[in-house]
Design a protein around this motif. Structure first.
Motif, PDB file in Angstrom:
ATOM      1  N   VAL A  43      87.771  20.149  83.811  1.00 41.14           N
ATOM      2  CA  VAL A  43      86.696  20.565  84.714  1.00 41.14           C
ATOM      3  C   VAL A  43      85.566  21.229  83.930  1.00 41.14           C
ATOM      4  O   VAL A  43      84.386  20.959  84.163  1.00 41.14           O
ATOM      5  N   TYR A  75      83.668  18.561  82.050  1.00 43.54           N
ATOM      6  CA  TYR A  75      82.862  17.783  82.989  1.00 43.54           C
ATOM      7  C   TYR A  75      81.581  18.548  83.327  1.00 43.54           C
ATOM      8  O   TYR A  75      80.486  17.972  83.346  1.00 43.54           O
ATOM      9  N   GLU A 115      76.928  18.687  92.395  1.00 40.39           N
ATOM     10  CA  GLU A 115      78.257  18.687  91.767  1.00 40.39           C
ATOM     11  C   GLU A 115      78.410  19.920  90.880  1.00 40.39           C
ATOM     12  O   GLU A 115      79.465  20.570  90.879  1.00 40.39           O
ATOM     13  N   VAL A 124      81.406  22.722  91.013  1.00 41.44           N
ATOM     14  CA  VAL A 124      82.301  22.945  89.879  1.00 41.44           C
ATOM     15  C   VAL A 124      82.155  24.375  89.354  1.00 41.44           C
ATOM     16  O   VAL A 124      83.155  25.020  89.017  1.00 41.44           O
ATOM     17  N   CYS A 128      86.166  11.455  85.655  1.00 42.53           N
ATOM     18  CA  CYS A 128      86.668  11.816  86.987  1.00 42.53           C
ATOM     19  C   CYS A 128      88.095  11.317  87.180  1.00 42.53           C
ATOM     20  O   CYS A 128      88.953  12.054  87.690  1.00 42.53           O
ATOM     21  N   ILE A 135      90.546  13.553  85.296  1.00 40.85           N
ATOM     22  CA  ILE A 135      90.763  14.842  85.961  1.00 40.85           C
ATOM     23  C   ILE A 135      91.626  14.654  87.204  1.00 40.85           C
ATOM     24  O   ILE A 135      92.533  15.445  87.468  1.00 40.85           O
ATOM     25  N   SER A 180      95.403  16.441  87.639  1.00 36.18           N
ATOM     26  CA  SER A 180      95.368  17.574  88.572  1.00 36.18           C
ATOM     27  C   SER A 180      96.662  17.684  89.361  1.00 36.18           C
ATOM     28  O   SER A 180      97.183  16.689  89.866  1.00 36.18           O
ATOM     29  N   PHE A 184      87.140  15.652  92.657  1.00 30.37           N
ATOM     30  CA  PHE A 184      86.770  14.656  91.655  1.00 30.37           C
ATOM     31  C   PHE A 184      86.922  13.232  92.183  1.00 30.37           C
ATOM     32  O   PHE A 184      86.264  12.324  91.681  1.00 30.37           O
ATOM     33  N   PHE A 201      83.532  12.817  93.630  1.00 29.82           N
ATOM     34  CA  PHE A 201      82.568  12.590  92.555  1.00 29.82           C
ATOM     35  C   PHE A 201      82.688  11.156  92.043  1.00 29.82           C
ATOM     36  O   PHE A 201      81.685  10.497  91.769  1.00 29.82           O
ATOM     37  N   HIS A 202      83.919  10.668  91.917  1.00 30.67           N
ATOM     38  CA  HIS A 202      84.172   9.313  91.424  1.00 30.67           C
ATOM     39  C   HIS A 202      83.556   8.273  92.361  1.00 30.67           C
ATOM     40  O   HIS A 202      82.880   7.338  91.919  1.00 30.67           O
TER      41      HIS A 202
END
Length: 182
Positions: free
Chosen positions: A31, A34, A71, A75, A127, A130, A134, A143, A146-147
């Motif tokens: 994270v 990123y 984003e 984060v 992404c 992660i 996770s 994520f 986000f992906h």
């Protein structure tokens, strides 16, 4: 007996609200990395906006920067709540007129589009990594979103690349050789 107690302790920590679970070192590193990369991309794309002459590409970059800033906020909040220090932020880039940049010093629109295409691809991989490491559902879901957004931006940029004639495909396999009969 100690292993059983440790197991109960871990299960107690990991069975609560995911936001109350500690992040493991892999999550923290992924994270944080990123976030650091995203901050760099924002600064780079602000520079690209100054170099872009194509209105569709410029709008795409502006939209991308706005999305990345959102984003970054999410984060940063996650890391702050978990007591993780934040990576430094590069300064915002000023707006500049395309005409004020010497022709030989400008990035061309196809170069910008190719660079951003590469970045989107790398972002999808980041992404996915992660998500895969996770154990906190909230981080995996964040994520995952986000992906999905990056995949949508990738398709949007692919269309721009095709419409503008900037896409340089690898050799296309259009003919199938006849199979030799043995």
């Amino acid at each position: 007996m100690k292993i059983l107690e440790l197991g109960r302790t871990i299960m107690g920590i990991l069975s609560d609200n995911p936001q109350n679970e500690p992040m493991h070192y892999g999550e923290v590193f992924g994270v944080w990395s990123y976030l650091s990369a995203s901050k760099g991309y924002v600064a780079g794309y602000q520079t690209f906006i100054n170099h872009t002459g194509d209105t569709d590409l410029k709008k795409f970059l502006e939209d991308t920067v706005q999305t990345m800033k959102q984003e970054i906020e999410q984060v940063e909040k996650l890391l702050k709540v978990n007591g993780v220090g934040l990576p430094p932020s590069p300064p915002e880039r000023p707006s500049a007129s395309l005409e004020s940049i010497p022709v030989g010093a400008r990035f061309s629109d196809p170069e910008i589009a190719a660079s951003v295409t590469k970045d989107i691809s790398a972002g999808l991989v980041a992404c996915s990594q992660i998500i895969g490491q996770s154990i906190r559902e909230d981080i995996g879901m964040m994520f995952g979103q986000f992906h999905t957004t990056k995949a949508q931006y990738g398709v949007r940029l692919l269309r721009i690349n095709k419409e503008k004639g900037w896409l340089i495909p690898p050799p296309l396999h259009v003919q199938t050789p006849e199979l030799a009969h043995v």
